[in-house]
Write an enzyme that holds these catalytic residues in place. Structure first.
Site, PDB file in Angstrom:
ATOM      1  N   CYS A 118       0.869  -1.188   0.000  1.00 30.51           N
ATOM      2  CA  CYS A 118       0.000   0.000   0.000  1.00 30.51           C
ATOM      3  C   CYS A 118       0.897   1.226   0.000  1.00 30.51           C
ATOM      4  O   CYS A 118       2.072   1.124  -0.398  1.00 30.51           O
ATOM      5  CB  CYS A 118      -0.978  -0.024   1.180  1.00 30.51           C
ATOM      6  N   ASP A 127      -8.498   3.547   1.248  1.00 32.54           N
ATOM      7  CA  ASP A 127      -7.522   3.946   2.256  1.00 32.54           C
ATOM      8  C   ASP A 127      -8.264   4.503   3.478  1.00 32.54           C
ATOM      9  O   ASP A 127      -8.934   5.525   3.373  1.00 32.54           O
ATOM     10  CB  ASP A 127      -6.618   5.018   1.639  1.00 32.54           C
ATOM     11  N   ASN A 180       2.182   1.548   4.488  1.00 35.52           N
ATOM     12  CA  ASN A 180       2.486   0.276   5.176  1.00 35.52           C
ATOM     13  C   ASN A 180       2.200   0.344   6.678  1.00 35.52           C
ATOM     14  O   ASN A 180       2.884  -0.284   7.479  1.00 35.52           O
ATOM     15  CB  ASN A 180       3.946  -0.169   4.930  1.00 35.52           C
ATOM     16  N   CYS A 232      -1.512   0.833   7.482  1.00 39.04           N
ATOM     17  CA  CYS A 232      -2.961   0.551   7.581  1.00 39.04           C
ATOM     18  C   CYS A 232      -3.337  -0.711   6.814  1.00 39.04           C
ATOM     19  O   CYS A 232      -3.501  -1.782   7.391  1.00 39.04           O
ATOM     20  CB  CYS A 232      -3.777   1.746   7.086  1.00 39.04           C
ATOM     21  N   ARG A 233      -3.486  -0.594   5.491  1.00 34.71           N
ATOM     22  CA  ARG A 233      -4.078  -1.700   4.726  1.00 34.71           C
ATOM     23  C   ARG A 233      -3.160  -2.909   4.562  1.00 34.71           C
ATOM     24  O   ARG A 233      -3.568  -4.044   4.829  1.00 34.71           O
ATOM     25  CB  ARG A 233      -4.508  -1.194   3.330  1.00 34.71           C
ATOM     26  N   SER A 234      -1.920  -2.692   4.102  1.00 38.95           N
ATOM     27  CA  SER A 234      -1.096  -3.877   3.773  1.00 38.95           C
ATOM     28  C   SER A 234      -0.646  -4.662   5.006  1.00 38.95           C
ATOM     29  O   SER A 234      -0.621  -5.899   4.953  1.00 38.95           O
ATOM     30  CB  SER A 234       0.066  -3.524   2.842  1.00 38.95           C
TER      31      SER A 234
HETATM   32  P1  4NP Z   1      -1.823   2.809   4.127  1.00 37.89           P
HETATM   33  O1  4NP Z   1      -2.494   4.147   4.677  1.00 37.89           O
HETATM   34  O2  4NP Z   1      -1.243   3.149   2.766  1.00 37.89           O
HETATM   35  O3  4NP Z   1      -2.984   1.854   4.029  1.00 37.89           O
HETATM   36  O4  4NP Z   1      -0.787   2.391   5.132  1.00 37.89           O
HETATM   37  C1  4NP Z   1      -1.807   5.367   4.739  1.00 37.89           C
HETATM   38  C2  4NP Z   1      -0.973   5.613   5.799  1.00 37.89           C
HETATM   39  C3  4NP Z   1      -0.305   6.817   5.881  1.00 37.89           C
HETATM   40  C4  4NP Z   1      -0.496   7.773   4.886  1.00 37.89           C
HETATM   41  C5  4NP Z   1      -1.326   7.517   3.822  1.00 37.89           C
HETATM   42  C6  4NP Z   1      -1.987   6.305   3.745  1.00 37.89           C
HETATM   43  N1  4NP Z   1       0.182   9.026   4.977  1.00 37.89           N
HETATM   44  O5  4NP Z   1      -0.074   9.897   4.135  1.00 37.89           O
HETATM   45  O6  4NP Z   1       1.019   9.215   5.886  1.00 37.89           O
END
Ligand code: 4NP
Length: 156
Positions: free
Chosen positions: A4, A120, A7, A9-11
């Site tokens: 993702c 997301d 790294n 939240c989702r993955s």
């Molecule tokens: P992820 O979510 O890609 O599912 O881990 C996010 C976590 C942090 C951010 C964006 C998406 N960020 O902009 O810091």
């Protein structure tokens, strides 16, 4: 390898959910799973507390330190699974031309809504994390069946 953006939240949630299913099926000698982000914003961090909370709510153990996807991963991993179209574009930028890793969007394995994004949940609330969990849970069921059939694995 689940991928993702950050790294956190989702993955890492997808990694934890599939690892748990693989353990329950006694397939841990055959299926090795990691996750990474295309961005370096959160390197070395634990999953977002809302990610950990939704995993534990569903009795899924979760333990991860954020890492960034690199070219070496395209040698190590047979499968690269991204969460959304933006991840796809970012992965395409660093994917070595001789990579033989199979590439999918996780929702290619969604029995309800194929080919859409795993939304997301970072900017939303707990409800978004629960929806994210439900999507990942559904898709990893199908993904595990796909891997079992494709590689002739026997559920123990
Ligand atoms: P992820 O979510 O890609 O599912 O881990 C996010 C976590 C942090 C951010 C964006 C998406 N960020 O902009 O810091």
């Amino acid at each position: 390898m689940f991928v993702c953006l950050g790294n956190i939240c989702r993955s890492p949630l997808a990694e934890a959910v599939l690892k748990n299913k693989v353990l329950q099926a006694n397939l841990e000698d055959y299926i090795y799973i990691e996750s990474s982000g295309t961005a370096a914003y959160h390197l070395g961090e634990n999953p977002d507390p809302r990610t950990t909370s939704v995993a534990l709510k569903h009795h899924v153990p979760i333990s991860h330190k954020a890492q960034q996807l690199n070219t070496h991963h395209f040698i190590t991993f047979d499968y690269i699974l991204v969460m959304d179209d933006s991840n796809s574009e970012n992965v395409a930028k660093i994917k070595p031309s001789n990579s033989t890793s199979a590439f999918f969007k996780l929702r290619d394995f969604d029995s309800l809504h194929k080919r859409s994004d795993v939304i997301d949940p970072w900017f939303g609330d707990e409800e978004g994390f629960e929806e994210c969990y439900q999507t990942i849970d559904r898709c990893t069921d199908e993904l595990l069946l796909f891997l079992i059939n494709k590689h002739h694995l026997a559920k123990g």
